[in-house]
Design a protein around this motif. Structure first.
Motif, short mmCIF file in Angstrom:
data_model
loop_
_atom_site.label_atom_id
_atom_site.label_comp_id
_atom_site.label_asym_id
_atom_site.label_seq_id
_atom_site.Cartn_x
_atom_site.Cartn_y
_atom_site.Cartn_z
N ASP A 97 0.84 1.16 12.43
CA ASP A 97 1.47 0.46 11.16
C ASP A 97 0.69 -0.87 11.10
O ASP A 97 0.70 -1.89 10.27
CB ASP A 97 2.72 0.54 12.14
N ARG A 98 0.71 -1.37 12.79
CA ARG A 98 0.20 -3.07 12.72
C ARG A 98 -0.63 -3.46 12.11
O ARG A 98 -1.25 -4.31 11.43
CB ARG A 98 0.21 -3.35 13.92
N ALA A 99 -1.53 -2.17 12.21
CA ALA A 99 -2.92 -2.92 11.97
C ALA A 99 -3.22 -2.24 9.59
O ALA A 99 -3.28 -3.24 9.49
CB ALA A 99 -3.81 -1.42 11.61
N VAL A 100 -2.25 -1.27 8.81
CA VAL A 100 -2.02 -1.29 7.77
C VAL A 100 -1.14 -2.59 7.55
O VAL A 100 -1.46 -3.29 6.34
CB VAL A 100 -1.02 0.01 7.01
N ALA A 101 -0.35 -3.05 8.28
CA ALA A 101 0.17 -4.35 7.90
C ALA A 101 0.14 -5.97 8.01
O ALA A 101 -0.24 -6.52 7.41
CB ALA A 101 1.78 -4.49 9.31
N ALA A 102 -0.81 -5.84 8.52
CA ALA A 102 -2.35 -6.83 8.88
C ALA A 102 -3.16 -6.95 7.15
O ALA A 102 -3.14 -8.17 7.31
CB ALA A 102 -2.75 -6.89 9.85
N LEU A 103 -2.93 -5.96 6.78
CA LEU A 103 -4.07 -5.89 6.31
C LEU A 103 -3.30 -5.96 4.79
O LEU A 103 -3.70 -6.65 3.57
CB LEU A 103 -5.02 -4.69 5.77
N THR A 104 -2.12 -5.64 4.79
CA THR A 104 -1.31 -5.65 3.25
C THR A 104 -0.36 -6.32 3.34
O THR A 104 0.46 -7.04 2.07
CB THR A 104 -0.29 -4.02 3.24
N GLY A 105 -0.26 -7.18 4.12
CA GLY A 105 1.29 -8.37 4.25
C GLY A 105 2.67 -7.91 4.59
O GLY A 105 3.36 -8.46 3.97
N LEU A 106 2.33 -6.55 4.83
CA LEU A 106 3.65 -5.58 4.77
C LEU A 106 3.78 -6.05 6.44
O LEU A 106 3.19 -6.28 7.29
CB LEU A 106 3.92 -4.91 4.29
N SER A 107 5.05 -6.07 6.31
CA SER A 107 5.86 -6.19 8.27
C SER A 107 6.06 -4.20 8.82
O SER A 107 5.07 -3.41 7.79
CB SER A 107 7.46 -5.97 8.13
#
Length: 344
Positions: free
Chosen positions: A134-144
């Motif tokens: 989740d953190r990896a996806v969040a870092a790329l998309t700008g979501l929490s």
């Protein structure tokens, strides 16, 4: 393991792309294919670019397919003005990485991605990289990370037993067993470093730090579980802990505690939408600097846990010095002061 990691793409976005050479390419040779924007081009934003003075920044193009990765609106503005050539930086990596890079670049500059755009980008990553955390996806998309976890539910990516973090390492989704193992290792060897325990337990150093803090407070290493009645808390310090940092600090009252990362990201997004910042070199420099600061807001605990013990004191002094400078700047901005007038 996935060839691309979130950290690799973020480093490429923040430092690698600007180092690529710029070429002038005929506009008719470039096509618009994949886009992270759900609604496609924004005609109003194209008109804003047409009113900008000077040449716009180079666009990013995937060389193997000659498809725009970043700069669709700039390409449209150039063709509208009748320009036959446009400055281009080429990306030569695989197409899957180009698509992810399209998301990463549009999160930090240009016309910001909407929440729907980011959610769609997360869904795309779930299909191509279902094991990303989740953190990896969040870092790329700008979501929490919390929002990514909500979006993941019910998708095929929700069933993976291990997930790959931003650093490319695979870790179990259910970390309860690993947390218990880390607790046992900490009790058996309280002198061990966070990195040593993390490597043995298969956890991130930040998670091991959380386990250690829970044990010190007499809590269970696994959140939500009752403490073990036979376990005693760890001492507050161990013989190998670095000495306390002697800094002239003052504890902040609760009312001045920093806002949550999501709130800071919301403020940053509003600044990214301001054409006066987006369309000037000095403004883009400020936005890049602020984007780098979001790494601290999102990964503060991980940064602290990953630092070697001998680096923590100088890092703390550096952080405190920068914090004072930021505080001074905040006071000047709030008061409407002009640093040039103040002789700074």
């Amino acid at each position: 393991m996935d060839q691309e990691t979130a950290d690799h793409l973020i480093r490429l976005r923040d430092r690698g792309i600007d180092q690529l050479p710029v070429e002038r390419v005929a506009t008719h040779e470039i096509s618009v294919g994949f886009s992270p924007r759900v609604d496609g081009e924004d005609a109003e934003y194209v008109r804003t670019l047409l009113e900008a003075e000077g040449e716009l920044p180079p666009i990013l193009v995937h060389r193997p397919t000659m498809t725009v990765v970043d700069g669709t609106h700039r390409l449209r503005a150039a063709t509208t003005q009748g320009q036959t050539h446009i400055p281009v930086r080429f990306f030569d990596g695989p197409l899957t990485e180009a698509r992810l890079l399209a998301v990463a670049t549009n999160v930090t500059h240009g016309r910001p991605l909407t929440t729907a755009d980011r959610a769609a980008a997360a869904a795309y990553i779930f299909s191509t990289h279902p094991r990303w955390s989740d953190r990896a996806v969040a870092a790329l998309t700008g979501l929490s990370a919390g929002k990514v976890a909500q979006l993941r539910k019910g998708t095929p990516a929700d069933g993976t037993e291990h997930r790959i973090g931003r650093d490319g390492r695979a870790r179990p989704v259910d970390s309860s067993h690993s947390r218990e193992r880390a607790g046992e290792l900490l009790r058996a060897n309280p002198r061990a470093s966070l990195r040593q325990i993390a490597a043995q337990a298969g956890l991130a150093p930040a998670t091991v730090a959380d386990v250690r803090n829970r044990i010190r407070r007499g809590e269970n290493p696994v959140p939500g579980r009752a403490p073990h009645p036979t376990h005693t808390p760890l001492p507050a310090t161990t013989p190998t802990d670095p000495p306390p940092i002697q800094l002239a600090t003052r504890r902040q009252p609760a009312s001045t505690a920093p806002p949550p990362p999501d709130r800071l990201l919301h403020i940053l997004d509003s600044l990214r939408r301001d054409p006066s910042l987006r369309l000037s070199e000095s403004g883009r420099h400020i936005l890049r600097m602020l984007s780098a600061c979001t790494m601290v807001a999102q990964d503060r605990e991980q940064i602290a846990a990953a630092l070697p013990a001998h680096c923590k004191q100088p890092m703390a002094q550096l952080a405190q010095g920068y914090a004072r400078l930021w505080t001074q700047l905040a006071h000047e901005l709030a008061a409407g002061d002009d640093p040039a007038v103040m002789g700074i």
